[in-house]
Design a protein around this motif. Structure first.
Motif, PDB file in Angstrom:
ATOM      1  N   CYS A   1     -27.452 -39.884 -16.483  1.00  0.00           N
ATOM      2  CA  CYS A   1     -28.691 -40.663 -16.491  1.00  0.00           C
ATOM      3  C   CYS A   1     -28.889 -41.204 -17.897  1.00  0.00           C
ATOM      4  O   CYS A   1     -29.147 -40.437 -18.830  1.00  0.00           O
ATOM      5  CB  CYS A   1     -29.880 -39.806 -16.072  1.00  0.00           C
ATOM      6  SG  CYS A   1     -31.456 -40.677 -16.167  1.00  0.00           S
TER       7      CYS A   1
ATOM      8  N   THR B   1     -31.202 -43.524 -20.261  1.00  0.00           N
ATOM      9  CA  THR B   1     -32.530 -44.135 -20.323  1.00  0.00           C
ATOM     10  C   THR B   1     -32.740 -44.769 -21.689  1.00  0.00           C
ATOM     11  O   THR B   1     -32.335 -44.216 -22.716  1.00  0.00           O
ATOM     12  CB  THR B   1     -33.633 -43.091 -20.080  1.00  0.00           C
ATOM     13  OG1 THR B   1     -33.489 -42.024 -21.023  1.00  0.00           O
ATOM     14  CG2 THR B   1     -33.565 -42.545 -18.668  1.00  0.00           C
TER      15      THR B   1
ATOM     16  N   CYS C   1     -34.384 -37.313 -14.445  1.00  0.00           N
ATOM     17  CA  CYS C   1     -34.244 -37.647 -15.860  1.00  0.00           C
ATOM     18  C   CYS C   1     -35.439 -37.072 -16.620  1.00  0.00           C
ATOM     19  O   CYS C   1     -36.539 -37.634 -16.588  1.00  0.00           O
ATOM     20  CB  CYS C   1     -34.186 -39.162 -16.056  1.00  0.00           C
ATOM     21  SG  CYS C   1     -32.677 -39.916 -15.451  1.00  0.00           S
TER      22      CYS C   1
ATOM     23  N   TRP D   1     -28.096 -44.902 -13.592  1.00  0.00           N
ATOM     24  CA  TRP D   1     -27.410 -43.741 -13.030  1.00  0.00           C
ATOM     25  C   TRP D   1     -25.933 -44.066 -12.873  1.00  0.00           C
ATOM     26  O   TRP D   1     -25.583 -45.117 -12.355  1.00  0.00           O
ATOM     27  CB  TRP D   1     -27.996 -43.362 -11.672  1.00  0.00           C
ATOM     28  CG  TRP D   1     -29.273 -42.584 -11.754  1.00  0.00           C
ATOM     29  CD1 TRP D   1     -30.530 -43.059 -11.559  1.00  0.00           C
ATOM     30  CD2 TRP D   1     -29.392 -41.194 -12.047  1.00  0.00           C
ATOM     31  NE1 TRP D   1     -31.445 -42.057 -11.716  1.00  0.00           N
ATOM     32  CE2 TRP D   1     -30.772 -40.888 -12.014  1.00  0.00           C
ATOM     33  CE3 TRP D   1     -28.494 -40.172 -12.330  1.00  0.00           C
ATOM     34  CZ2 TRP D   1     -31.261 -39.619 -12.257  1.00  0.00           C
ATOM     35  CZ3 TRP D   1     -28.988 -38.901 -12.571  1.00  0.00           C
ATOM     36  CH2 TRP D   1     -30.357 -38.628 -12.530  1.00  0.00           C
TER      37      TRP D   1
END
Length: 213
Positions: free
Chosen positions: A111, A113, A44, A57
């Motif tokens: 991914c 975040t 990431c 994930w």
């Protein structure tokens, strides 16, 4: 009908241009192609990863691993069955690790975040390469090249048609004033000749014969 043909030709040309741009435009996300049995890692790459609040994930939109610093971790059964792990280290960018790549790992990985500066998303498409797959990829490459060349030829052909449509119109517009000028000159010359003939008749001396008494 002439304006309609121009409009249709222009629309066809624009459609061909869009087709060419769509073919050459890059696909969304990254593509990872690895040989079966190899080790694969995905990172990431978030500039604000040092302020991470949560990382998730996913494989084909199914959550594999979810991590909240410092130690809260959720691992799905699918991740365990596929032997997929994650580095819980900022220095490793919380990378997702596949120890031995198999066909069951094929798919779209995401991914997600969440940091103090906002949320970020990265995607990868994972492809497993085998001998059969290499042959398929070669066939796809040949097909793409053929389609690209065909679209280019159609585009060139459409441009040639457009040039043929617009050139006669330009010629007609340039020739029309010339024809009018020639017609005007002819009329003017005819008028001059008529006036000259009239003056000639008017100025011609008349011979009178004496009368006999």
């Amino acid at each position: 009908m002439e304006y309609l043909s121009r409009y249709l030709s222009t629309n066809k040309a624009m459609s061909l241009i869009c087709c060419v741009f769509w073919i050459f435009s890059p696909a969304e996300g990254d593509i990872i192609s690895e040989v079966a049995g190899s080790r694969v890692s995905m990172h990431c790459n978030n500039n604000s990863i040092n302020t991470l609040q949560q990382l998730t994930w996913k494989l084909n939109e199914v959550t594999l691993i979810s991590f909240k610093p410092p130690n809260e971790t959720y691992v799905n059964e699918k991740a365990n069955s596929l032997n997929i792990n994650m580095f819980k280290s900022e220095s490793q960018l919380y990378a997702l690790i596949i120890e031995s790549l198999q066909k069951s790992h094929i798919g779209n990985y995401t991914c997600d975040t969440a940091t103090e500066t906002g949320t970020w998303k990265q995607t990868w498409e994972l492809i497993v390469i085998t001998e059969h797959k290499e042959a398929e990829n070669w066939n796809k490459l040949v097909i793409i090249v053929i389609i690209t060349c065909t679209c280019c030829l159609i585009f060139i052909f459409a441009l040639a048609i457009l040039r043929r449509v617009y050139n006669p119109c330009a010629r007609n517009s340039s020739q029309a004033p010339t024809a009018e000028m020639e017609e005007t000159e002819d009329i003017y010359e005819n008028c001059l000749e008529t006036n000259r003939s009239r003056q000639h008749r008017h100025c011609q001396p008349h011979h009178y014969k004496p009368r006999a008494y």
